[in-house]
Design an enzyme around this catalytic site. Structure first.
Site, PDB file in Angstrom:
ATOM      1  N   LYS A   1     -39.718  28.560  28.746  1.00 18.83           N
ATOM      2  CA  LYS A   1     -39.376  28.521  27.311  1.00 18.83           C
ATOM      3  C   LYS A   1     -40.528  28.926  26.394  1.00 18.83           C
ATOM      4  CE  LYS A   1     -35.293  25.542  27.206  1.00 18.83           C
ATOM      5  NZ  LYS A   1     -34.355  26.355  26.464  1.00 18.83           N
TER       6      LYS A   1
ATOM      7  N   ASP B   1     -40.706  18.801  35.374  1.00 23.78           N
ATOM      8  CA  ASP B   1     -40.106  19.966  34.722  1.00 23.78           C
ATOM      9  C   ASP B   1     -40.482  19.910  33.235  1.00 23.78           C
ATOM     10  OD1 ASP B   1     -38.565  21.805  33.393  1.00 23.78           O
ATOM     11  OD2 ASP B   1     -36.752  21.457  34.572  1.00 23.78           O
TER      12      ASP B   1
ATOM     13  N   PHE C   1     -31.308  18.566  32.930  1.00 23.11           N
ATOM     14  CA  PHE C   1     -30.969  20.000  32.900  1.00 23.11           C
ATOM     15  C   PHE C   1     -32.143  20.756  33.501  1.00 23.11           C
ATOM     16  CE2 PHE C   1     -30.521  24.309  31.515  1.00 23.11           C
ATOM     17  CZ  PHE C   1     -29.159  24.536  31.542  1.00 23.11           C
TER      18      PHE C   1
HETATM   19  N1  PLP Z   1     -35.555  23.064  32.759  1.00 26.88           N
HETATM   20  C1  PLP Z   1     -35.421  22.548  31.520  1.00 26.88           C
HETATM   21  C2  PLP Z   1     -36.017  21.203  31.214  1.00 26.88           C
HETATM   22  C3  PLP Z   1     -34.743  23.263  30.531  1.00 26.88           C
HETATM   23  O1  PLP Z   1     -34.603  22.729  29.294  1.00 26.88           O
HETATM   24  C4  PLP Z   1     -34.202  24.529  30.853  1.00 26.88           C
HETATM   25  C5  PLP Z   1     -33.449  25.289  29.839  1.00 26.88           C
HETATM   26  O2  PLP Z   1     -32.945  24.764  28.886  1.00 26.88           O
HETATM   27  C6  PLP Z   1     -34.369  25.028  32.150  1.00 26.88           C
HETATM   28  C7  PLP Z   1     -35.053  24.271  33.072  1.00 26.88           C
HETATM   29  C8  PLP Z   1     -33.826  26.377  32.527  1.00 26.88           C
HETATM   30  O3  PLP Z   1     -34.552  27.368  31.887  1.00 26.88           O
HETATM   31  P1  PLP Z   1     -33.957  28.847  31.705  1.00 26.88           P
HETATM   32  O4  PLP Z   1     -32.801  28.737  30.759  1.00 26.88           O
HETATM   33  O5  PLP Z   1     -35.104  29.659  31.194  1.00 26.88           O
HETATM   34  O6  PLP Z   1     -33.521  29.299  33.064  1.00 26.88           O
END
Ligand code: PLP
Length: 427
Positions: free
Chosen positions: A281, A252, A160
């Protein structure tokens, strides 16, 4: 609604439920909300939070919940930590906004210095700040293409990375997230997470030459995909493969970073040093902020190549500096020690409750598997009815992702409630 602050909840214990759920006020708000808000937001249970402090959330009816979601791994320092509240109000009284992509708010540089100082990157690095995780991912796709002159990106099944069209092209946790939005970004391939061989044997042999791949983007621990920890050594082998072919290794850390796993960055557990690290986050304890931290020599893009009106907003930056002070202080160690306690108690529960088919994770990023998604969802709802806030993830897991300020007694309470919820759900 009357004005309430979180901080006067103090060390209030939770859960304490004083109405049925949802209570009368909550029902009123849900009705109002659903009349005027997008149905694309799949609300999980009828929680209508009014104020919060630490791991305690009070809803509009005065019910107190123990929050093991932390606003989905966001309120890293607990709700409304006084130092974060103070940093936000002080900054808001001085300067709320002045587009950081065009000018020089000092707090943008200050936060970037802090991130650079602790970046798990070899050599010098530089920072681009965003409003969200997905924007940090978008920035990494652009930077990787720009810096390498290559087009392709490899991501992983179960990943994700966000929901804007570029990051959605990398996201492969649930098909429904992608349904109806094609065509997505061309030039994206997916490989199995945690498995060796597929990239070389299938992708490089049949679909794309390594010389055309700009970046591999990977979560050190998959988040929405189910709190999956890859086998030891896999990330290091992946990084070596990238280095061999001149492919950028993008970690990420939007969910796994900022102390949640018991180290500031989850890649530190595996001694990995990525080319680009993404944060979001928990970085600002709930203020909207994301960050791309990249090797300085990759940041060859010139003025105007990338920017944002709100990204790196001064108030969010001030919250992030206060967050880093706390996380780099005692909270990362607390995540490791209370995380270990939670893990131990959950493994003990697994030994006497067959509904738990797996317990895994690092620090305060713990996934608990159940036989089916339906059972995991029933456990999630049964926990809510008992005042414990948890969420499902992946195929059939419930996740524990509390704030890093968690106390041992709160960990014990959560496991006792989970045990009770399982007993209700068990056939
Ligand atoms: N990358 C990861 C690993 C995430 O868990 C998330 C959100 O859950 C995102 C990217 C996307 O972040 P945002 O919801 O702040 O756009």
């Amino acid at each position: 609604m009357t004005k309430v602050s979180g901080t006067d909840l103090g060390e209030a214990t939770a859960p304490v439920l004083v109405t049925e759920l949802p209570g009368p006020n909550a029902r009123g708000w849900i009705e109002r909300d659903e009349r005027v808000t997008s149905p694309s937001m799949g609300r999980v249970y009828p929680l209508v939070p009014a104020r919060a402090s630490g791991l305690v959330i009070e809803d509009v009816d005065g019910n107190r919940f123990l929050d093991f979601n932390a606003g989905i791994a966001v309120t890293s320092t607990g709700h409304c930590h006084p130092a974060v509240v103070d940093a936000i109000s002080t900054q808001a009284g001085q300067l709320i906004h002045y587009c950081s992509s065009d000018f020089y708010p000092p707090v943008y540089a200050e936060l970037s210095e802090r991130l650079v100082a602790r970046a798990p990157i070899v050599g010098e690095s530089k920072v681009f700040l965003t409003n969200s995780g997905t924007e940090a991912v978008e920035a990494s796709i652009k930077l990787a293409r720009h810096a390498t002159g290559r087009q392709y990106v490899i991501a992983f099944l179960g990943a994700f990375h966000g929901r804007s069209l570029g990051s959605l092209s990398l996201t492969a946790s649930k098909a429904k997230y992608r349904q109806g939005y094609s065509p997505l970004l061309p030039g994206v391939h997916h490989a199995p997470y945690g498995a060796d061989g597929y990239i070389e044997d299938v992708l490089f042999n049949h679909l794309v030459t390594p010389e055309e791949v700009a970046a591999v983007i990977v979560e050190p621990i998959q988040g929405e995909g189910g709190y999956i920890v890859p086998p030891a050594g896999w990330l290091a082998r992946l990084q070596r493969l990238c280095a061999h072919h001149g492919i950028l290794f993008v970690a990420d850390e939007i969910q796994s970073g900022i102390g949640r796993t018991g180290k500031l960055w989850a890649v530190e557990h595996e001694r990995i040093q990525p080319d680009i690290v993404l944060s979001g986050k928990g970085i600002a304890s709930g203020m909207p902020l994301g960050a791309l931290i990249a090797r300085s020599d990759l940041m060859k893009w010139s003025a105007g190549a990338h920017g944002s009106t709100f990204g790196g907003n001064p108030v969010a930056c001030a919250a992030a500096i206060a967050t880093l002070d706390l996380v780099e202080g005692s909270l990362t160690a607390n995540a490791a020690s209370v995380g270990y306690l939670l893990f131990t108690r959950l493994r003990e529960l697994q030994a006497r409750q067959p509904l738990l088919t797996d317990v895994r994770g690092r620090g305060l990023m713990i996934g608990i598997d159940f036989p089916t998604h339906d059972i995991a969802a029933q456990v999630e709802q049964a926990c809510f009815r008992r005042g414990l806030l948890v969420l499902t993830c992946g195929e059939r897991a419930v996740r524990f992702a509390p704030a890093l300020t968690i106390r041992p007694d709160q960990a014990e309470t959560a496991v006792a409630i989970l045990a009770d919820a399982c007993a209700e759900v068990a056939p």
